[in-house]
Design a protein around this motif. Sequence first.
Motif, short mmCIF file in Angstrom:
data_model
loop_
_atom_site.label_atom_id
_atom_site.label_comp_id
_atom_site.label_asym_id
_atom_site.label_seq_id
_atom_site.Cartn_x
_atom_site.Cartn_y
_atom_site.Cartn_z
N ILE A 30 0.85 -1.19 0.00
CA ILE A 30 0.00 0.00 0.00
C ILE A 30 0.89 1.23 0.00
N TYR A 51 -12.29 -5.77 -0.30
CA TYR A 51 -11.36 -4.79 0.26
C TYR A 51 -11.02 -5.02 1.73
N SER A 95 -8.99 -7.21 3.14
CA SER A 95 -7.53 -7.38 3.32
C SER A 95 -6.81 -6.05 3.20
N TYR A 96 -7.27 -5.20 2.28
CA TYR A 96 -6.66 -3.88 2.10
C TYR A 96 -6.79 -3.05 3.39
N TYR A 97 -8.02 -2.95 3.91
CA TYR A 97 -8.22 -2.15 5.12
C TYR A 97 -7.51 -2.78 6.31
N GLU A 148 -4.72 -4.52 6.29
CA GLU A 148 -3.28 -4.23 6.17
C GLU A 148 -2.99 -2.76 6.49
#
Length: 185
Positions: free
Chosen positions: A36, A113, A115-117, A119
């Motif tokens: 990210i 999303y 996993s994105y948030y 991480e």
Amino acid sequence: MMTCLILMTLMLAAGILLYENRFQEQQVSQTGDSFIKWVDFNVSKEALKKACLMDVASYESEIHLDWITLLAYAAVRGGGEFGSKSTQYIDDIAAQITAGEISEEELKEKYKYFSYYYEAYAAVLGGMIGEYEIEDERGDYQKKYGLKAFSPIAAGFSYQDYDDDSDKIGLNQKNLFINIATNPL
């Protein structure tokens, strides 16, 4: 003699360039573009507090509620925004996790999303809640679990307001940079 010195200097410079290029290529190939690069961290105070208290309250229970999981779920449901419904989203997912209806792995599979948030929030908040030891009045250390982030101001060195005459030289605005730029000393 001078020619030999110039030739050695050029060879050394070429060697350094080759080494740096090879090293940089290895770095890029190892990291890739999967990390990210930017995230807006706009979690509301209410959501942070609720998730933190749920994490701490569930510490010694059979199913532990990780506050980063709770916040990541609220972010997914709220489209990255933490509005008035975010605390309700945290309550909902906490109930589902506690009842054993869903796990963190299932959340990763179900929500694109998540996993994105997770991480992103782990990068900001990871390690702020956990076990720590604190000294009691007798000088003994007690093991505790909770919010362990701390103030960067060391004990015994608290900030005090000093009379530095800053108001006399025009340093009374909130933004010090703009103040200095617009009011030369």
